[in-house]
Design a protein around this motif. Sequence first.
Motif, mmCIF file in Angstrom:
data_model
loop_
_atom_site.group_PDB
_atom_site.id
_atom_site.type_symbol
_atom_site.label_atom_id
_atom_site.label_comp_id
_atom_site.label_asym_id
_atom_site.label_seq_id
_atom_site.Cartn_x
_atom_site.Cartn_y
_atom_site.Cartn_z
ATOM 1 N N THR A 134 0.821 -1.941 -0.019
ATOM 2 C CA THR A 134 0.478 0.241 -0.167
ATOM 3 C C THR A 134 0.797 1.363 -0.067
ATOM 4 N N VAL A 165 -6.937 -5.216 -1.655
ATOM 5 C CA VAL A 165 -7.302 -3.790 -2.268
ATOM 6 C C VAL A 165 -5.968 -3.082 -2.584
ATOM 7 N N SER A 169 -5.322 -1.583 -6.491
ATOM 8 C CA SER A 169 -5.393 -0.428 -7.120
ATOM 9 C C SER A 169 -4.547 -0.032 -7.571
ATOM 10 N N THR A 197 -15.092 -3.417 0.352
ATOM 11 C CA THR A 197 -14.234 -2.798 0.501
ATOM 12 C C THR A 197 -13.316 -3.702 -0.937
ATOM 13 N N ALA A 201 -12.683 -1.994 -4.933
ATOM 14 C CA ALA A 201 -11.407 -1.894 -5.480
ATOM 15 C C ALA A 201 -11.465 -2.318 -6.897
ATOM 16 N N ASP A 204 -13.110 -0.439 -9.688
ATOM 17 C CA ASP A 204 -12.455 1.088 -9.226
ATOM 18 C C ASP A 204 -10.964 0.412 -10.763
#
Length: 426
Positions: A134, A165, A169, A197, A201, A204
């Motif tokens: 992350t 997630v 991303s 969640t 993701a 997206d």
Amino acid sequence: MSLYLQADHPHVVISIFSQIISKGLKPDSFAIVGALVAAGRNDDLGHGRLLHGMIFRHEVCSDITVNNALIDMYCRNGKIETACVIFRKMVVRDVVSWTSMLHGRIKCMDLESAFRVFEEMPERNAISWTAMITGCVQGQSPLRALELFRQMKSVGEEPTEVTIVGVLSACADVGALDLGQLIHGYVNKTDMNSDMTVYNALMDMYSKSGSIERVEKIFGMMSEKDSYSWATMISAYAVHGNGIQAIQVFLEMLRLGLCPNEVTFVAVLSACNHSGMIEEGQKWFHRMREFYGFKPNIQHYGCMVDLLGRAGLLKEAEKLICGMQIQPDAVIWRSLLSACLVHGNLELAEIVGKKVIELEPDDDGVYILLWNLYAAAKNWKEALEMRTMMKDRRIKKKPGSSWIEFVHNNEIRISLEGNSFHRIQA
């Protein structure tokens, strides 16, 4: 204290701890750790330092759990140097100690230092791997995040929902659709396929990879949706130029009694911007302020300036910028500058261009834009001044770059600028 921490009320935890002290009770390590966690979550460095002094007075400074909580509290408050001092003095360190230092480096956006800590770690767990992944995504290094995920899987560490997630991303940032689909398959095979969640993701990732149909499918099958789910669906329609459908989804959200937030309105205004819906955009921008009581942030203003600029309403866009309740950044002015270039307004472009140069004097794009405007108007003297200014300030035009993704021998390879390959095991 534990109950209020679970309910995410850190200020109440600190208040309860104060009552322990005021009643003359000696706090144990559990109470001190709870108070330190609360101080970290509440960005309360004052209480944190008082607790630090109390730890020495009550002789609990040798407790590894207390020291870990101290490190975490200082890192969350941006005091990485103090956290390092405590870390170095610890006789015994565990994976939590190392991971807390890792989080601190990442919070300070010191990615290279975080990698050094990560390499030195004698033991790693899913949390430390996830922190690095992350951190790379937040530090705009998505390819490094994907490589870390490959390494994580190769050592047999199972990813968590937070890991997935972060990886999704990274896939979204580089448009790695094939890898994203593989991760989607992994999600379906595990208990993660009910995590909202993770679904957000996935939406997206598919949206940024150009697969609007899959975004619609995931959105339709979700049994529960939060405000981010709705905002992602609206944004997906927005970036694909389906402004009317984006507004229809937003109206459906309102019909169901869900209250929009600032992120939702960014998506709505972006939809109006991409589809050139000027009146619709102005209407929702006004309602956001007057009816819902939200103060526009830089993203809201950016959408509106871009919307007005694309429509050729340059004076209206300039007026909006000058009336902003917050300081306009270079991105806002650059958006108006680009609109001036499209619509050939040299007079306003000169004013706006100078604003951008004041805010970001090393931005090569601004000088190029102004040079193009002067050249188009045959103002060669001013165009030469731009070139001279770039030379004097040693500003060079940055080369462009592109991404290529392909599958070969069960590996997904992502190429940057056609010469550097990053292999991700399929």
